[in-house]
Motif scaffolding. Structure first.
Motif, PDB file in Angstrom:
ATOM      1  N   HIS A  76       1.921  -7.617  14.493  1.00 36.98           N
ATOM      2  CA  HIS A  76       1.554  -6.329  15.103  1.00 36.98           C
ATOM      3  C   HIS A  76       2.727  -5.355  15.151  1.00 36.98           C
ATOM      4  O   HIS A  76       2.864  -4.589  16.102  1.00 36.98           O
ATOM      5  N   CYS A  77       3.558  -5.384  14.100  1.00 37.46           N
ATOM      6  CA  CYS A  77       4.692  -4.448  14.070  1.00 37.46           C
ATOM      7  C   CYS A  77       4.426  -3.250  13.162  1.00 37.46           C
ATOM      8  O   CYS A  77       5.296  -2.403  12.984  1.00 37.46           O
ATOM      9  N   GLY A  78       3.252  -3.182  12.556  1.00 35.85           N
ATOM     10  CA  GLY A  78       2.934  -2.052  11.693  1.00 35.85           C
ATOM     11  C   GLY A  78       2.937  -2.367  10.215  1.00 35.85           C
ATOM     12  O   GLY A  78       2.821  -1.462   9.382  1.00 35.85           O
ATOM     13  N   LYS A  79       3.027  -3.656   9.858  1.00 36.09           N
ATOM     14  CA  LYS A  79       3.081  -4.028   8.443  1.00 36.09           C
ATOM     15  C   LYS A  79       1.798  -3.650   7.707  1.00 36.09           C
ATOM     16  O   LYS A  79       1.844  -3.072   6.622  1.00 36.09           O
ATOM     17  N   THR A  80       0.662  -3.992   8.302  1.00 46.28           N
ATOM     18  CA  THR A  80      -0.618  -3.704   7.648  1.00 46.28           C
ATOM     19  C   THR A  80      -0.857  -2.203   7.550  1.00 46.28           C
ATOM     20  O   THR A  80      -1.357  -1.710   6.527  1.00 46.28           O
ATOM     21  N   VAL A  81      -0.515  -1.464   8.587  1.00 43.90           N
ATOM     22  CA  VAL A  81      -0.665  -0.004   8.533  1.00 43.90           C
ATOM     23  C   VAL A  81       0.205   0.569   7.416  1.00 43.90           C
ATOM     24  O   VAL A  81      -0.221   1.467   6.676  1.00 43.90           O
ATOM     25  N   THR A  82       1.410   0.037   7.264  1.00 44.41           N
ATOM     26  CA  THR A  82       2.290   0.479   6.172  1.00 44.41           C
ATOM     27  C   THR A  82       1.632   0.241   4.821  1.00 44.41           C
ATOM     28  O   THR A  82       1.644   1.119   3.942  1.00 44.41           O
ATOM     29  N   LEU A  83       1.034  -0.939   4.644  1.00 44.37           N
ATOM     30  CA  LEU A  83       0.351  -1.247   3.385  1.00 44.37           C
ATOM     31  C   LEU A  83      -0.823  -0.308   3.156  1.00 44.37           C
ATOM     32  O   LEU A  83      -1.040   0.163   2.029  1.00 44.37           O
ATOM     33  N   ASN A  84      -1.594  -0.047   4.200  1.00 45.77           N
ATOM     34  CA  ASN A  84      -2.753   0.838   4.056  1.00 45.77           C
ATOM     35  C   ASN A  84      -2.332   2.248   3.654  1.00 45.77           C
ATOM     36  O   ASN A  84      -2.998   2.904   2.841  1.00 45.77           O
ATOM     37  N   ILE A  85      -1.224   2.714   4.201  1.00 50.62           N
ATOM     38  CA  ILE A  85      -0.709   4.036   3.825  1.00 50.62           C
ATOM     39  C   ILE A  85      -0.212   4.005   2.383  1.00 50.62           C
ATOM     40  O   ILE A  85      -0.484   4.917   1.596  1.00 50.62           O
ATOM     41  N   ALA A  86       0.496   2.937   2.022  1.00 48.20           N
ATOM     42  CA  ALA A  86       1.010   2.813   0.653  1.00 48.20           C
ATOM     43  C   ALA A  86      -0.122   2.794  -0.364  1.00 48.20           C
ATOM     44  O   ALA A  86       0.009   3.331  -1.473  1.00 48.20           O
ATOM     45  N   ALA A  87      -1.254   2.180   0.009  1.00 51.07           N
ATOM     46  CA  ALA A  87      -2.394   2.061  -0.901  1.00 51.07           C
ATOM     47  C   ALA A  87      -3.312   3.271  -0.871  1.00 51.07           C
ATOM     48  O   ALA A  87      -4.298   3.321  -1.606  1.00 51.07           O
ATOM     49  N   GLY A  88      -3.015   4.249  -0.011  1.00 52.54           N
ATOM     50  CA  GLY A  88      -3.851   5.437   0.073  1.00 52.54           C
ATOM     51  C   GLY A  88      -5.100   5.246   0.903  1.00 52.54           C
ATOM     52  O   GLY A  88      -6.000   6.086   0.880  1.00 52.54           O
ATOM     53  N   LEU A  89      -5.156   4.152   1.672  1.00 47.87           N
ATOM     54  CA  LEU A  89      -6.316   3.891   2.520  1.00 47.87           C
ATOM     55  C   LEU A  89      -6.209   4.599   3.863  1.00 47.87           C
ATOM     56  O   LEU A  89      -7.204   4.746   4.568  1.00 47.87           O
ATOM     57  N   GLU A  90      -4.995   4.985   4.223  1.00 48.38           N
ATOM     58  CA  GLU A  90      -4.729   5.665   5.481  1.00 48.38           C
ATOM     59  C   GLU A  90      -3.700   6.741   5.217  1.00 48.38           C
ATOM     60  O   GLU A  90      -2.902   6.631   4.277  1.00 48.38           O
ATOM     61  N   LYS A  91      -3.687   7.766   6.037  1.00 50.32           N
ATOM     62  CA  LYS A  91      -2.721   8.857   5.871  1.00 50.32           C
ATOM     63  C   LYS A  91      -1.630   8.750   6.920  1.00 50.32           C
ATOM     64  O   LYS A  91      -1.896   8.474   8.098  1.00 50.32           O
ATOM     65  N   ALA A  92      -0.395   8.992   6.504  1.00 41.65           N
ATOM     66  CA  ALA A  92       0.727   9.042   7.442  1.00 41.65           C
ATOM     67  C   ALA A  92       0.724  10.379   8.174  1.00 41.65           C
ATOM     68  O   ALA A  92       0.232  11.386   7.659  1.00 41.65           O
ATOM     69  N   ASP A  93       1.279  10.382   9.379  1.00 46.66           N
ATOM     70  CA  ASP A  93       1.419  11.636  10.122  1.00 46.66           C
ATOM     71  C   ASP A  93       2.559  12.473   9.558  1.00 46.66           C
ATOM     72  O   ASP A  93       2.555  13.698   9.644  1.00 46.66           O
ATOM     73  N   ALA A  94       3.552  11.784   9.008  1.00 50.59           N
ATOM     74  CA  ALA A  94       4.705  12.461   8.411  1.00 50.59           C
ATOM     75  C   ALA A  94       5.205  11.619   7.256  1.00 50.59           C
ATOM     76  O   ALA A  94       4.959  10.414   7.194  1.00 50.59           O
ATOM     77  N   GLY A  95       5.904  12.246   6.327  1.00 48.23           N
ATOM     78  CA  GLY A  95       6.429  11.535   5.174  1.00 48.23           C
ATOM     79  C   GLY A  95       5.432  11.456   4.033  1.00 48.23           C
ATOM     80  O   GLY A  95       4.275  11.883   4.163  1.00 48.23           O
ATOM     81  N   THR A  96       5.858  10.890   2.925  1.00 50.43           N
ATOM     82  CA  THR A  96       5.015  10.811   1.733  1.00 50.43           C
ATOM     83  C   THR A  96       5.144   9.450   1.063  1.00 50.43           C
ATOM     84  O   THR A  96       6.126   8.733   1.252  1.00 50.43           O
ATOM     85  N   VAL A  97       4.128   9.123   0.279  1.00 53.55           N
ATOM     86  CA  VAL A  97       4.141   7.955  -0.598  1.00 53.55           C
ATOM     87  C   VAL A  97       3.956   8.460  -2.017  1.00 53.55           C
ATOM     88  O   VAL A  97       3.054   9.268  -2.279  1.00 53.55           O
ATOM     89  N   ARG A  98       4.806   7.994  -2.927  1.00 61.61           N
ATOM     90  CA  ARG A  98       4.698   8.409  -4.328  1.00 61.61           C
ATOM     91  C   ARG A  98       4.616   7.187  -5.230  1.00 61.61           C
ATOM     92  O   ARG A  98       5.396   6.255  -5.090  1.00 61.61           O
ATOM     93  N   LEU A  99       3.653   7.225  -6.138  1.00 66.70           N
ATOM     94  CA  LEU A  99       3.500   6.197  -7.159  1.00 66.70           C
ATOM     95  C   LEU A  99       3.780   6.833  -8.506  1.00 66.70           C
ATOM     96  O   LEU A  99       3.084   7.784  -8.906  1.00 66.70           O
ATOM     97  N   ASP A 100       4.816   6.352  -9.170  1.00 67.86           N
ATOM     98  CA  ASP A 100       5.240   6.938 -10.439  1.00 67.86           C
ATOM     99  C   ASP A 100       5.458   8.446 -10.313  1.00 67.86           C
ATOM    100  O   ASP A 100       5.126   9.224 -11.217  1.00 67.86           O
TER     101      ASP A 100
END
Length: 259
Positions: free
Chosen positions: A47-71
């Motif tokens: 419960h430290c936020g690992k799954t939420v991080t993965l969901n944001i990385a996969a585009g399943l959830e949106k971050a409040d700040a910052g960005t994720v870039r693939l290629d």
């Protein structure tokens, strides 16, 4: 870190509302990169936020700040270049192993011969040859996880995200599945992001380990794992790195607790 950068997590944060006036920050200014063909492990307490991080990385959830870039391209929705394997494998009970594994390409409209050939290839790779016509109810937990891994690979993802896929398995089956994933990765050489709260598992699998803090998740430390594969869990180098990470955490007893 060898290889070109495929995925960039750039200063992401995420907060969830609690009730009408309170909120809970899950991720706080988290940044890391993932290289091509790298086996990257995100290690952190429950419960430290690992799954939420993965969901944001996969585009399943949106971050409040910052960005994720693939290629180099911003990820703001699910991307066909990524596949996921979850702790609970969602096999369809009315479909056989083969039908479950080839489901993704089938939905995409791929012709039956091509999708079946690829599904059979990965069923063989994960060690389920001979069980193609079996139904999920006839399989053990470890075998169901193999179905999930085969299904993910059959979709031909360039990046495979695995969210604590062995957390619900007994200790012996978990060891076996760790060996299988390491073997399959060595054979297929796809980029993997693997989440766990188990230090020994992280050292056994990872090229690099990103240790996260308690909630809200931040990078606490990064460890390069320069151990030869296949890895010997009883080697002095393995035990030394395991201890080094354990000394930097408050969750060093996962494997012992499982046993």
């Amino acid at each position: 870190m060898a290889g070109s950068i495929r995925l960039t997590i750039d200063h992401i944060s995420k907060t969830f509302p609690i009730g009408k006036s309170e909120s809970f920050k899950v991720i706080d200014d988290l940044s890391f990169d993932v290289a091509d063909n790298e086996f990257l492990v995100l290690l952190g307490p429950g419960h430290c936020g690992k799954t939420v991080t993965l969901n944001i990385a996969a585009g399943l959830e949106k971050a409040d700040a910052g960005t994720v870039r693939l290629d180099g391209e911003v990820v703001d929705r699910p991307n066909s270049k990524m596949g996921m394997v979850f702790q609970k494998v969602g096999t369809f009970p009315w479909l056989t192993v083969l039908e479950n594994v080839e489901l993704g390409p089938r939905f995409k409209g791929e012709n039956k011969a091509d999708r079946r050939k690829r599904a059979e290839k990965f069923i063989k790779i994960v060690g389920l040859q001979g069980f193609e016509d079996s139904y999920p109810v006839q399989l053990s937990g470890g075998m169901k996880q193999r179905v999930g891994i085969a299904r993910a690979y059959t979709n031909q993802p360039e990046i495979l995200i695995m969210d604590e896929p062995f957390g619900a398995l007994d200790a012996q089956t978990r060891y076996s599945m760790e060996e299988e994933v390491a073997r399959i990765w060595s054979q297929e050489k796809r980029t993997i992001i693997f989440v766990t709260n188990n230090i020994e598992e992280a050292v056994y699998l990872g090229d690099r380990i990103i240790l996260l803090t308690e909630c809200p998740a931040k990078v606490k430390a990064i460890y390069q794992v320069d151990l030869p594969r296949p890895r010997d869990m009883m080697s002095p180098a393995f035990l030394a790195l395991r201890q080094k990470i354990s000394d930097n955490t408050d969750f060093s007893m996962e494997r012992e607790a499982e046993a």
